[in-house]
Design a protein around this motif. Structure first.
Motif, mmCIF file in Angstrom:
data_model
loop_
_atom_site.group_PDB
_atom_site.id
_atom_site.type_symbol
_atom_site.label_atom_id
_atom_site.label_comp_id
_atom_site.label_asym_id
_atom_site.label_seq_id
_atom_site.Cartn_x
_atom_site.Cartn_y
_atom_site.Cartn_z
ATOM 1 N N GLN A 244 0.822 -1.207 0.000
ATOM 2 C CA GLN A 244 0.000 0.000 0.000
ATOM 3 C C GLN A 244 0.859 1.261 0.000
ATOM 4 N N ALA A 245 1.933 1.255 0.793
ATOM 5 C CA ALA A 245 2.829 2.410 0.844
ATOM 6 C C ALA A 245 3.547 2.604 -0.488
ATOM 7 N N PHE A 246 3.937 1.480 -1.117
ATOM 8 C CA PHE A 246 4.608 1.549 -2.417
ATOM 9 C C PHE A 246 3.671 2.148 -3.465
ATOM 10 N N GLN A 247 2.421 1.764 -3.432
ATOM 11 C CA GLN A 247 1.450 2.309 -4.382
ATOM 12 C C GLN A 247 1.119 3.768 -4.060
ATOM 13 N N ALA A 248 1.057 4.106 -2.768
ATOM 14 C CA ALA A 248 0.811 5.493 -2.373
ATOM 15 C C ALA A 248 1.965 6.388 -2.825
ATOM 16 N N PHE A 249 3.180 5.874 -2.739
ATOM 17 C CA PHE A 249 4.364 6.604 -3.195
ATOM 18 C C PHE A 249 4.239 6.922 -4.684
ATOM 19 N N GLN A 250 3.851 5.907 -5.452
ATOM 20 C CA GLN A 250 3.673 6.107 -6.893
ATOM 21 C C GLN A 250 2.560 7.112 -7.183
ATOM 22 N N ASN A 251 1.477 7.008 -6.417
ATOM 23 C CA ASN A 251 0.343 7.918 -6.625
ATOM 24 C C ASN A 251 0.736 9.367 -6.379
ATOM 25 N N LEU A 252 1.560 9.596 -5.365
ATOM 26 C CA LEU A 252 2.029 10.956 -5.083
ATOM 27 C C LEU A 252 2.776 11.532 -6.280
ATOM 28 N N CYS A 253 3.600 10.696 -6.888
ATOM 29 C CA CYS A 253 4.339 11.147 -8.079
ATOM 30 C C CYS A 253 3.390 11.394 -9.251
ATOM 31 N N ILE B 137 0.009 12.017 -9.372
ATOM 32 C CA ILE B 137 -0.941 13.137 -9.289
ATOM 33 C C ILE B 137 -0.229 14.486 -9.284
ATOM 34 N N ASN B 138 1.061 14.476 -8.955
ATOM 35 C CA ASN B 138 1.836 15.723 -8.979
ATOM 36 C C ASN B 138 2.688 15.857 -10.237
ATOM 37 N N HIS B 139 2.479 14.940 -11.190
ATOM 38 C CA HIS B 139 3.181 14.976 -12.475
ATOM 39 C C HIS B 139 4.706 14.983 -12.291
ATOM 40 N N ILE B 140 5.149 14.086 -11.421
ATOM 41 C CA ILE B 140 6.576 13.925 -11.153
ATOM 42 C C ILE B 140 7.041 12.617 -11.782
ATOM 43 N N LYS B 141 8.131 12.661 -12.524
ATOM 44 C CA LYS B 141 8.687 11.437 -13.078
ATOM 45 C C LYS B 141 9.277 10.599 -11.949
ATOM 46 N N LEU B 142 9.002 9.298 -11.968
ATOM 47 C CA LEU B 142 9.537 8.384 -10.958
ATOM 48 C C LEU B 142 10.447 7.370 -11.632
ATOM 49 N N LEU B 143 11.694 7.351 -11.175
ATOM 50 C CA LEU B 143 12.675 6.387 -11.669
ATOM 51 C C LEU B 143 13.056 5.464 -10.519
ATOM 52 N N GLU C 117 12.889 -7.951 -9.148
ATOM 53 C CA GLU C 117 12.642 -6.873 -10.124
ATOM 54 C C GLU C 117 11.303 -7.078 -10.827
ATOM 55 N N ASN C 118 11.036 -8.288 -11.268
ATOM 56 C CA ASN C 118 9.779 -8.570 -11.972
ATOM 57 C C ASN C 118 8.566 -8.314 -11.081
ATOM 58 N N ARG C 119 8.699 -8.631 -9.787
ATOM 59 C CA ARG C 119 7.587 -8.394 -8.867
ATOM 60 C C ARG C 119 7.328 -6.898 -8.701
ATOM 61 N N LEU C 120 8.375 -6.103 -8.585
ATOM 62 C CA LEU C 120 8.183 -4.655 -8.448
ATOM 63 C C LEU C 120 7.560 -4.055 -9.706
ATOM 64 N N ARG C 121 7.986 -4.548 -10.843
ATOM 65 C CA ARG C 121 7.384 -4.074 -12.093
ATOM 66 C C ARG C 121 5.892 -4.431 -12.131
ATOM 67 N N GLN C 122 5.569 -5.586 -11.570
ATOM 68 C CA GLN C 122 4.182 -6.062 -11.574
ATOM 69 C C GLN C 122 3.275 -5.152 -10.743
ATOM 70 N N VAL C 123 3.786 -4.597 -9.655
ATOM 71 C CA VAL C 123 2.961 -3.760 -8.772
ATOM 72 C C VAL C 123 3.216 -2.269 -9.001
ATOM 73 N N SER C 124 3.806 -1.945 -10.141
ATOM 74 C CA SER C 124 4.102 -0.548 -10.460
ATOM 75 C C SER C 124 3.206 -0.034 -11.577
ATOM 76 N N SER C 125 2.989 1.264 -11.549
ATOM 77 C CA SER C 125 2.196 1.929 -12.580
ATOM 78 C C SER C 125 2.950 1.916 -13.914
ATOM 79 N N PRO C 126 2.234 1.924 -15.034
ATOM 80 C CA PRO C 126 2.891 1.980 -16.349
ATOM 81 C C PRO C 126 3.727 3.241 -16.552
ATOM 82 N N THR C 127 3.471 4.269 -15.747
ATOM 83 C CA THR C 127 4.210 5.529 -15.899
ATOM 84 C C THR C 127 5.580 5.494 -15.232
ATOM 85 N N VAL C 128 5.834 4.470 -14.434
ATOM 86 C CA VAL C 128 7.096 4.374 -13.700
ATOM 87 C C VAL C 128 8.206 3.869 -14.619
ATOM 88 N N SER C 129 9.390 4.491 -14.494
ATOM 89 C CA SER C 129 10.566 4.023 -15.232
ATOM 90 C C SER C 129 11.468 3.226 -14.296
#
Length: 301
Positions: free
Chosen positions: A214-223, A225-231, A246-258
């Motif tokens: 949940q925290a990992f997804q909230a972190f992504q959401n903050l980026c 909704i604020n139009h911040i690139k996340l690497l 690595e594959n697991r993190l990609r699985q639970v990450s937004s498509p916008t994440v690099s």
């Protein structure tokens, strides 16, 4: 009745006096801290274009000033050794509340512990306790059930035993913070012998903690909704890269994440002369890894 009222007044006066005395400790405590980065954040003093977050892998393996000099953008390191994704989300949330938003956030993840229980990484409460004079910090502690509602009104409800430690704090050789917030280590640990692990690494997805996901997804959401690139970056360990993690993190990450995975073919990362321990590079290794991140930033501009 009169005697009771007198006692009540005396008690109120003593209580008021104790509150005032304790308030002194409350307000002096932050000045005794050496790591003032979180206080800088809540005072709106970290207005940088690039922010580095994570635990010790982010703090020690990525050098913010090197990135700033190379890409000509301001950069600051807010990674805290021993911190988890819940703490990273809190730091980012705090940064966005009190400072100008960055253009890019670099999150150095912990292989394989980012979403797993681990005693070595947690929410760094001891970084908050010296700052309870700030209402924002007190509110966070109440939210996390570390303080109760009385902390909103009483110094007694806010203060922690750490606030009474008014000794001047000093950096250790391992935890010295540079002006850019980074904490590179210039020497090798002498009490361990490093042997590179070639065997494939596994990842126990069944052990993941929902609160960390949940925290990992909230972190992504903050980026997002604020139009911040996340690497998200995978730092070198002195072992084979954990592709399952690595594959697991990609699985639970937004498509916008690099994502950026360190150059696994670079033989430097097979040489123990570049490592402090199995999970952390020394400065000359951190310089090499940071250069890889610089190349990735330039490529994605």
């Amino acid at each position: 009745m009169r005697r009771f009222l007198v006692k009540l007044v005396v008690f109120a006066m003593i209580f008021f006096l104790v509150e005032k005395v304790l308030a002194v400790f409350l307000y002096i405590a932050p000045s005794k801290e050496k790591d003032k980065r979180l206080e800088y954040v809540i005072n709106g003093q970290i207005n940088k274009e690039i922010i580095i977050l994570g635990s010790s892998r982010g703090a020690r393996n990525i050098i913010a000033s090197q990135i700033a000099d190379s890409v000509k953008q301001t950069c600051y390191n807010l990674a805290y050794p021993g911190s988890d994704i819940e703490f990273h989300e809190f730091v980012l949330r705090s940064l966005l509340r009190f400072n100008k938003k960055p253009q890019l956030v670099i999150l150095a993840v912990d292989d394989p512990s980012e979403l797993l229980p681990n005693e070595s990484i947690n929410f760094r409460l001891e970084r908050l306790y010296p700052l309870v004079k700030y209402e924002y910090i007190t509110d966070e502690l109440i939210k996390r059930s570390e303080k109760n509602f009385l902390a909103k009104f009483l110094v007694l409800g806010r203060i922690n035993k750490s606030n009474f430690d008014l000794r001047e704090k000093h950096f250790t050789p391992v935890d010295s913070i540079k002006a850019d917030g980074s904490m590179p280590i210039y020497f090798q640990r002498k009490d361990i012998k490093l042997t590179y692990e070639e065997k494939p690494q596994l990842y126990p997805m069944k052990d993941e903690l929902p609160v960390k996901i949940q925290a990992f997804q909230a972190f992504q959401n903050l980026c997002e909704i604020n139009h911040i690139k996340l690497l998200i970056v995978f730092s070198p360990n002195f072992k084979r890269h954990n592709l399952a993690f690595e594959n697991r993190l990609r699985q639970v990450s937004s498509p916008t994440v690099s994502f950026y995975r360190y150059d696994t073919l670079n033989q430097v990362y097979h040489d123990n002369a570049y490592f402090y321990d199995q999970s952390h590079l020394i400065t000359k290794g951190a310089v090499i890894f940071t250069n890889e991140i610089i190349t990735e930033i330039r490529k994605n501009r």
